[in-house]
Design an enzyme around this catalytic site. Sequence first.
Site, PDB file in Angstrom:
ATOM      1  N   ASP A 148       0.856  -1.180   0.000  1.00 13.74           N
ATOM      2  CA  ASP A 148       0.000   0.000   0.000  1.00 13.74           C
ATOM      3  C   ASP A 148       0.892   1.228   0.000  1.00 13.74           C
ATOM      4  O   ASP A 148       1.793   1.353   0.836  1.00 13.74           O
ATOM      5  CB  ASP A 148      -0.892  -0.008   1.246  1.00 13.74           C
ATOM      6  CG  ASP A 148      -1.773   1.223   1.303  1.00 13.74           C
ATOM      7  OD1 ASP A 148      -2.576   1.410   0.375  1.00 13.74           O
ATOM      8  OD2 ASP A 148      -1.637   2.009   2.255  1.00 13.74           O
ATOM      9  N   GLU A 232      -2.104  -1.539  -5.784  1.00  9.45           N
ATOM     10  CA  GLU A 232      -3.366  -0.915  -6.167  1.00  9.45           C
ATOM     11  C   GLU A 232      -3.182  -0.162  -7.479  1.00  9.45           C
ATOM     12  O   GLU A 232      -2.117   0.371  -7.763  1.00  9.45           O
ATOM     13  CB  GLU A 232      -3.905  -0.003  -5.072  1.00  9.45           C
ATOM     14  CG  GLU A 232      -2.920   1.003  -4.567  1.00  9.45           C
ATOM     15  CD  GLU A 232      -3.394   1.698  -3.317  1.00  9.45           C
ATOM     16  OE1 GLU A 232      -4.615   1.886  -3.177  1.00  9.45           O
ATOM     17  OE2 GLU A 232      -2.547   2.057  -2.498  1.00  9.45           O
ATOM     18  N   CYS A 287     -13.163  -2.871   5.609  1.00  7.29           N
ATOM     19  CA  CYS A 287     -12.638  -3.686   6.711  1.00  7.29           C
ATOM     20  C   CYS A 287     -12.115  -4.992   6.136  1.00  7.29           C
ATOM     21  O   CYS A 287     -12.786  -5.649   5.356  1.00  7.29           O
ATOM     22  CB  CYS A 287     -13.743  -3.945   7.725  1.00  7.29           C
ATOM     23  SG  CYS A 287     -13.280  -5.155   8.969  1.00  7.29           S
ATOM     24  N   CYS A 290     -14.483  -8.111   7.797  1.00  8.66           N
ATOM     25  CA  CYS A 290     -15.877  -8.356   7.445  1.00  8.66           C
ATOM     26  C   CYS A 290     -16.306  -7.638   6.166  1.00  8.66           C
ATOM     27  O   CYS A 290     -17.424  -7.842   5.692  1.00  8.66           O
ATOM     28  CB  CYS A 290     -16.806  -7.970   8.601  1.00  8.66           C
ATOM     29  SG  CYS A 290     -16.837  -6.209   8.918  1.00  8.66           S
ATOM     30  N   CYS A 306     -13.175  -0.915  12.753  1.00  9.15           N
ATOM     31  CA  CYS A 306     -14.390  -1.282  12.032  1.00  9.15           C
ATOM     32  C   CYS A 306     -15.621  -1.044  12.904  1.00  9.15           C
ATOM     33  O   CYS A 306     -15.666  -1.510  14.041  1.00  9.15           O
ATOM     34  CB  CYS A 306     -14.320  -2.746  11.622  1.00  9.15           C
ATOM     35  SG  CYS A 306     -15.825  -3.278  10.821  1.00  9.15           S
ATOM     36  N   CYS A 309     -17.545  -4.909  13.173  1.00  7.10           N
ATOM     37  CA  CYS A 309     -16.993  -6.050  13.907  1.00  7.10           C
ATOM     38  C   CYS A 309     -15.904  -5.646  14.906  1.00  7.10           C
ATOM     39  O   CYS A 309     -15.400  -6.491  15.631  1.00  7.10           O
ATOM     40  CB  CYS A 309     -16.457  -7.100  12.950  1.00  7.10           C
ATOM     41  SG  CYS A 309     -14.988  -6.565  12.073  1.00  7.10           S
ATOM     42  N   ASP A 316      -2.834   1.661   7.308  1.00  6.11           N
ATOM     43  CA  ASP A 316      -2.170   1.251   6.066  1.00  6.11           C
ATOM     44  C   ASP A 316      -2.079  -0.262   5.952  1.00  6.11           C
ATOM     45  O   ASP A 316      -2.174  -0.829   4.868  1.00  6.11           O
ATOM     46  CB  ASP A 316      -0.762   1.855   5.982  1.00  6.11           C
ATOM     47  CG  ASP A 316      -0.809   3.365   5.938  1.00  6.11           C
ATOM     48  OD1 ASP A 316      -1.757   3.906   5.363  1.00  6.11           O
ATOM     49  OD2 ASP A 316       0.102   3.999   6.488  1.00  6.11           O
TER      50      ASP A 316
HETATM   51 ZN   LIG Z   1     -15.266  -5.247  10.154  1.00  3.64          ZN
END
Ligand SMILES: [Zn+2]
Length: 338
Positions: A148, A232, A287, A290, A306, A309, A316
Site C-alpha cells: 500500500d 493498487e 474492513c 468483514c 471497524c 466487527c 495502512d
Molecule cells: Zn469489520
Amino acid sequence: MSKNELRQLALDLRKKNKEFQALHSQVAQQVADRFYEARQRFFEGLANKPKKKKPHRYLSLVYPQSGWRLCDVREVGLGKNKKRKARLRLSKIGFFTLILHRELPESQVSQVCIKLHPSGRIHVIFVVEEAEAEEQQSENPKKAVGVDLGITRLATLSDGRILENPRPLERSLERIRMLQRTLSRKKFLSNNWLKTKIRLAKQHERVKDFRRDLFLKLGVLLSQEYDVLVLEDLNVQGLIQKGVTKSRRLRLYDSSFSELRAVLEWEFRKRGKLVLPVPAFNSSRECFRCGEINRDLTLEDRVFRCPRCGFTVDRDLNACLVLLKRAWWVPPFWCACL
Ligand SMILES: [Zn+2]
C-alpha cells in the site's frame, strides 16, 4: 509526408547545410523518425501537437544501426578495483571511454542513444533486444505481498513492515529555492547564469537519483522474498490534481508513486514473477475482516476501527491486507490469528 519522405527530407537538408553535416546521416534520419512518431501520436489523440524543440532542450541523439563501434575492450586495475573499460567511437562526435559493468551482447544492440543531462552528465544507452522472462504462472506461487502506497509511509507491506517516506525533494527544497533565486538574479545566458543553472540541475538530479536508488533497493528486496506482488491500480495524475493543499500535492509529487510502481513491477517481471494490479477503490476504508466500508475514516486517522466487527488495526496495514484479499490472496498468518 510518409516516414520515408521525411527521412529523405532530413537527408536533403543535411546535404545543403554545413552545420547539419556535423551529424552522422543516420542520426539525422532518426530526428525525422522522432518527428514522425510525435505527429502520429498526435493524430491518434495520444499526445498534444508537436512543438518546435529549442536547441538547448534537444539533449539526445540516437544511432540506429551504424555509426558506432566499441573497441579496445580491456581490463584495468587489480583485485577489487578491477574494471572492464572500452572505448566507444561515435561517428562525427568522437570517442567516449566507458566502464562496462556487465556483459554486453554487441551483436544484439539495436540502437545506441547518447543522452546529455542538464547537469552535464552523459549517459550512453545501449538498447538490446532480449527475450522476455516468462512468468512462472504454472508453478504454484507460494508467497504474495500486498503493498500500500502512502504519503506518510511510502510503502506498507502486508507482512507488517513499513518504509517511511524520506521526502527527498522536500528536504532539499530549501537549497533548490535558494539556487532558483540566485539564478533569477543572473544575466540570462551569461557565464554565471550557466554555472548556477548547472548547480540547480545537479541538485534536482540528486533528488531523482536518491529516489530511484531507494526504489530499486526496495524492488530487489521484495522480489527476492516474494513470488507475487499485489499493488493498487492508482491514477496518480488525478490524485495529484485532486490534492487538497499545496503541501499535500508536493508530497504526492515527491513520493513518485508512478515511478515506484514501475520499478517494483519491473523488478518482479525481470525475475519472472507475477504482478497483480487490483482496483484501488475504497481500499483504505474497507474492513479486512468483514468487508464493511468505514465511511467515517478520514485522512488523519492512523488507526482503522471497524464499526461493525470492531476489528482494529493500523490503517495502512488494513489497506494492503484488503488489496491482498482483492487479488484472492489471504496471508495464512493473518487468517490464523483472526
Ligand atoms: Zn469489520
